[in-house]
Design a protein around this motif. Structure first.
Motif, PDB file in Angstrom:
ATOM      1  N   LEU A 139     -30.633  -1.054  -2.410  1.00 62.76           N
ATOM      2  CA  LEU A 139     -31.922  -1.253  -3.066  1.00 62.76           C
ATOM      3  C   LEU A 139     -32.968  -1.754  -2.080  1.00 62.76           C
ATOM      4  O   LEU A 139     -32.706  -2.629  -1.243  1.00 62.76           O
ATOM      5  N   THR A 140     -34.145  -1.209  -2.191  1.00 62.53           N
ATOM      6  CA  THR A 140     -35.293  -1.743  -1.454  1.00 62.53           C
ATOM      7  C   THR A 140     -35.800  -2.982  -2.195  1.00 62.53           C
ATOM      8  O   THR A 140     -35.394  -3.254  -3.337  1.00 62.53           O
ATOM      9  N   PRO A 141     -36.707  -3.759  -1.595  1.00 57.73           N
ATOM     10  CA  PRO A 141     -37.292  -4.885  -2.341  1.00 57.73           C
ATOM     11  C   PRO A 141     -37.925  -4.440  -3.661  1.00 57.73           C
ATOM     12  O   PRO A 141     -37.763  -5.104  -4.692  1.00 57.73           O
ATOM     13  N   ALA A 142     -38.622  -3.297  -3.647  1.00 55.42           N
ATOM     14  CA  ALA A 142     -39.199  -2.784  -4.896  1.00 55.42           C
ATOM     15  C   ALA A 142     -38.096  -2.393  -5.865  1.00 55.42           C
ATOM     16  O   ALA A 142     -38.211  -2.609  -7.081  1.00 55.42           O
ATOM     17  N   GLY A 143     -37.004  -1.832  -5.323  1.00 56.62           N
ATOM     18  CA  GLY A 143     -35.882  -1.431  -6.166  1.00 56.62           C
ATOM     19  C   GLY A 143     -35.209  -2.621  -6.820  1.00 56.62           C
ATOM     20  O   GLY A 143     -34.811  -2.562  -7.993  1.00 56.62           O
ATOM     21  N   ARG A 144     -35.073  -3.720  -6.069  1.00 55.18           N
ATOM     22  CA  ARG A 144     -34.453  -4.928  -6.655  1.00 55.18           C
ATOM     23  C   ARG A 144     -35.302  -5.463  -7.797  1.00 55.18           C
ATOM     24  O   ARG A 144     -34.787  -5.863  -8.843  1.00 55.18           O
ATOM     25  N   TYR A 145     -36.623  -5.472  -7.601  1.00 57.39           N
ATOM     26  CA  TYR A 145     -37.510  -5.936  -8.669  1.00 57.39           C
ATOM     27  C   TYR A 145     -37.401  -5.037  -9.896  1.00 57.39           C
ATOM     28  O   TYR A 145     -37.245  -5.516 -11.026  1.00 57.39           O
ATOM     29  N   PHE A 146     -37.459  -3.730  -9.668  1.00 55.19           N
ATOM     30  CA  PHE A 146     -37.449  -2.805 -10.800  1.00 55.19           C
ATOM     31  C   PHE A 146     -36.094  -2.796 -11.499  1.00 55.19           C
ATOM     32  O   PHE A 146     -36.022  -2.606 -12.717  1.00 55.19           O
ATOM     33  N   ILE A 157     -31.532   4.379 -17.388  1.00 57.02           N
ATOM     34  CA  ILE A 157     -30.099   4.104 -17.496  1.00 57.02           C
ATOM     35  C   ILE A 157     -29.379   4.499 -16.215  1.00 57.02           C
ATOM     36  O   ILE A 157     -28.518   3.759 -15.703  1.00 57.02           O
ATOM     37  N   ALA A 158     -29.729   5.665 -15.653  1.00 57.09           N
ATOM     38  CA  ALA A 158     -29.096   6.118 -14.409  1.00 57.09           C
ATOM     39  C   ALA A 158     -29.425   5.165 -13.264  1.00 57.09           C
ATOM     40  O   ALA A 158     -28.537   4.782 -12.480  1.00 57.09           O
ATOM     41  N   PHE A 159     -30.698   4.774 -13.156  1.00 58.20           N
ATOM     42  CA  PHE A 159     -31.096   3.860 -12.091  1.00 58.20           C
ATOM     43  C   PHE A 159     -30.431   2.500 -12.243  1.00 58.20           C
ATOM     44  O   PHE A 159     -29.931   1.926 -11.259  1.00 58.20           O
ATOM     45  N   GLU A 160     -30.410   1.971 -13.468  1.00 58.10           N
ATOM     46  CA  GLU A 160     -29.794   0.650 -13.681  1.00 58.10           C
ATOM     47  C   GLU A 160     -28.324   0.672 -13.300  1.00 58.10           C
ATOM     48  O   GLU A 160     -27.825  -0.255 -12.646  1.00 58.10           O
ATOM     49  N   ALA A 161     -27.603   1.730 -13.682  1.00 62.26           N
ATOM     50  CA  ALA A 161     -26.179   1.818 -13.351  1.00 62.26           C
ATOM     51  C   ALA A 161     -25.978   1.925 -11.847  1.00 62.26           C
ATOM     52  O   ALA A 161     -25.096   1.261 -11.274  1.00 62.26           O
ATOM     53  N   ALA A 162     -26.796   2.754 -11.181  1.00 65.03           N
ATOM     54  CA  ALA A 162     -26.655   2.908  -9.729  1.00 65.03           C
ATOM     55  C   ALA A 162     -26.974   1.604  -9.009  1.00 65.03           C
ATOM     56  O   ALA A 162     -26.292   1.228  -8.041  1.00 65.03           O
ATOM     57  N   SER A 163     -28.001   0.881  -9.479  1.00 62.80           N
ATOM     58  CA  SER A 163     -28.371  -0.383  -8.829  1.00 62.80           C
ATOM     59  C   SER A 163     -27.295  -1.445  -9.035  1.00 62.80           C
ATOM     60  O   SER A 163     -27.007  -2.230  -8.138  1.00 62.80           O
ATOM     61  N   ARG A 164     -26.691  -1.451 -10.206  1.00 63.66           N
ATOM     62  CA  ARG A 164     -25.658  -2.451 -10.512  1.00 63.66           C
ATOM     63  C   ARG A 164     -24.336  -2.149  -9.815  1.00 63.66           C
ATOM     64  O   ARG A 164     -23.643  -3.061  -9.362  1.00 63.66           O
ATOM     65  N   LEU A 165     -23.993  -0.885  -9.743  1.00 64.30           N
ATOM     66  CA  LEU A 165     -22.689  -0.487  -9.195  1.00 64.30           C
ATOM     67  C   LEU A 165     -22.752  -0.166  -7.706  1.00 64.30           C
ATOM     68  O   LEU A 165     -21.712   0.035  -7.070  1.00 64.30           O
ATOM     69  N   ARG A 207     -33.090  -3.622 -16.364  1.00 64.41           N
ATOM     70  CA  ARG A 207     -31.961  -4.230 -17.084  1.00 64.41           C
ATOM     71  C   ARG A 207     -32.458  -5.016 -18.290  1.00 64.41           C
ATOM     72  O   ARG A 207     -31.880  -4.954 -19.372  1.00 64.41           O
ATOM     73  N   ASP A 208     -33.552  -5.741 -18.101  1.00 65.33           N
ATOM     74  CA  ASP A 208     -34.112  -6.511 -19.209  1.00 65.33           C
ATOM     75  C   ASP A 208     -34.649  -5.586 -20.295  1.00 65.33           C
ATOM     76  O   ASP A 208     -34.416  -5.809 -21.494  1.00 65.33           O
ATOM     77  N   ILE A 209     -35.353  -4.522 -19.899  1.00 67.42           N
ATOM     78  CA  ILE A 209     -35.940  -3.595 -20.874  1.00 67.42           C
ATOM     79  C   ILE A 209     -34.851  -2.897 -21.672  1.00 67.42           C
ATOM     80  O   ILE A 209     -34.922  -2.798 -22.905  1.00 67.42           O
ATOM     81  N   LEU A 210     -33.809  -2.426 -21.004  1.00 68.40           N
ATOM     82  CA  LEU A 210     -32.736  -1.727 -21.706  1.00 68.40           C
ATOM     83  C   LEU A 210     -31.987  -2.673 -22.634  1.00 68.40           C
ATOM     84  O   LEU A 210     -31.595  -2.292 -23.741  1.00 68.40           O
ATOM     85  N   GLY A 211     -31.799  -3.914 -22.190  1.00 72.63           N
ATOM     86  CA  GLY A 211     -31.126  -4.899 -23.038  1.00 72.63           C
ATOM     87  C   GLY A 211     -31.931  -5.190 -24.287  1.00 72.63           C
ATOM     88  O   GLY A 211     -31.392  -5.242 -25.400  1.00 72.63           O
ATOM     89  N   ARG A 212     -33.243  -5.359 -24.124  1.00 75.54           N
ATOM     90  CA  ARG A 212     -34.097  -5.656 -25.277  1.00 75.54           C
ATOM     91  C   ARG A 212     -34.218  -4.450 -26.202  1.00 75.54           C
ATOM     92  O   ARG A 212     -34.293  -4.593 -27.425  1.00 75.54           O
ATOM     93  N   LEU A 213     -34.223  -3.252 -25.613  1.00 68.29           N
ATOM     94  CA  LEU A 213     -34.300  -2.049 -26.428  1.00 68.29           C
ATOM     95  C   LEU A 213     -33.041  -1.881 -27.279  1.00 68.29           C
ATOM     96  O   LEU A 213     -33.110  -1.568 -28.475  1.00 68.29           O
TER      97      LEU A 213
END
Length: 306
Positions: free
Chosen positions: A64-71, A14-22, A76-82
């Motif tokens: 975000l690094t390329p790996a960060g963009r992928y993750f 959740i922390a990573f997703e928010a930081a990557s989005r914002l 985001r998909d995993i948290l949404g599905r969860l």
């Protein structure tokens, strides 16, 4: 099998997703009501666990690094599905929740949708996501809770309820019949014919029920949906063989007329089909009870909140 050591905590995700989005730890901390340091530590722990840098610092900001963009996309998909799975799990113990329902297009437009106001008035806490299918399919393969189909289920693990039969009528537009004399079903065989593709033997069975052998010489137009068959008939392109309840409006308006020959009751009909593991799912239970009663014109249990 999944590697448990590679599964991060939901807090870190959740922390990573928010930081990557914002675009930063400070904005993420504000959204999550945490300190900037707490978000930074969770992301650092995630990077250490994965052994991959997810962010780089560029001029006092993180990118975000390329790996960060992928993750980030995966997180985001995993948290949404969860979250979706949690909400649907809760719905097993109540009527409220979301029902993913696949319907036949013309049946939906002509019969189901005009009646749905009654359902939603009774079940205000149920949301239905409608999609359309023409051919039979396995709802489990597409993550669909239930489907209305024109055939019973054949695959194991599926439950079906036949809630409506089918009576076919032969109809055509007055314009098509102008100047023609149709004394009986045999004369219909001389008309261009319109056919819905999932009922390939419909006309042959209709003619056979009247003791007429169709020659197959007349033009035959095939359509994917009954709605297109009906509109083609109104346009005078040919005679149509359609379920009676789908053309009541056109018959009442004089856009179509019945052709010589009686109705034909088929062994087909309309079925509510769903996976066995959804049988007790609250929104499906509510819809199933309403649908089966509505199709029979029976009183529906009133569960409207008081």
């Amino acid at each position: 099998m999944y590697a448990r050591r590679l599964i991060p905590s939901t807090a870190a995700l959740i922390a990573f997703e928010a930081a990557s989005r914002l675009g930063g730890f400070t904005a993420a901390a504000q959204e999550l009501n945490q300190t900037q340091g707490a978000v930074s530590r969770q992301v650092a722990q995630l990077e250490a666990m994965l052994g991959v840098a997810l962010f780089t610092r560029v001029r006092q900001r993180v990118v975000l690094t390329p790996a960060g963009r992928y993750f980030a996309d995966q997180a985001r998909d995993i948290l949404g599905r969860l979250g979706h799975a949690a909400a649907r799990t809760i719905a097993f113990d109540g009527d409220g929740g979301t029902l993913d329902l696949a319907i036949l297009p013309t049946f939906g437009a002509r019969w189901l949708i005009p009646r749905m106001g009654d359902f939603f008035a009774r079940h205000r806490d149920v949301t239905i996501n409608f999609s359309t299918r023409v051919r039979p399919f396995d709802p489990r393969a597409e993550g669909i809770d239930a489907a209305i189909m024109a055939a019973p289920p054949t695959a194991p693990g599926l439950i079906g309820h036949r809630f409506m039969g089918e009576v076919l009528l032969a109809v055509a537009s007055p314009a098509l019949l102008r100047g023609r004399t149709l004394a009986g079903p045999a004369d219909v065989a001389a008309l261009p014919l319109l056919q819905q593709e999932t009922r390939p033997d419909g006309w042959d069975r209709w003619f056979a029920s009247h003791g007429v052998r169709r020659t197959g010489d007349q033009p035959l137009l095939v359509f994917e949906q009954f709605l297109l068959v009906i509109r083609a008939a109104v346009a005078g392109l040919g005679a149509a063989l359609v379920p009676d309840f789908l053309v009541r409006d056109e018959l009442a308006a004089g856009e179509l007329v019945r052709l010589p020959g009686g109705e034909m009751t088929t062994d087909g009909g309309y079925h509510l089909v769903y996976p066995a593991d959804r049988e007790g799912y609250g929104p499906l239970v509510a819809f199933r009870e309403w649908l089966l009663a509505a199709a029979q014109g029976l009183p529906v249990l009133d569960r409207t909140p008081q």
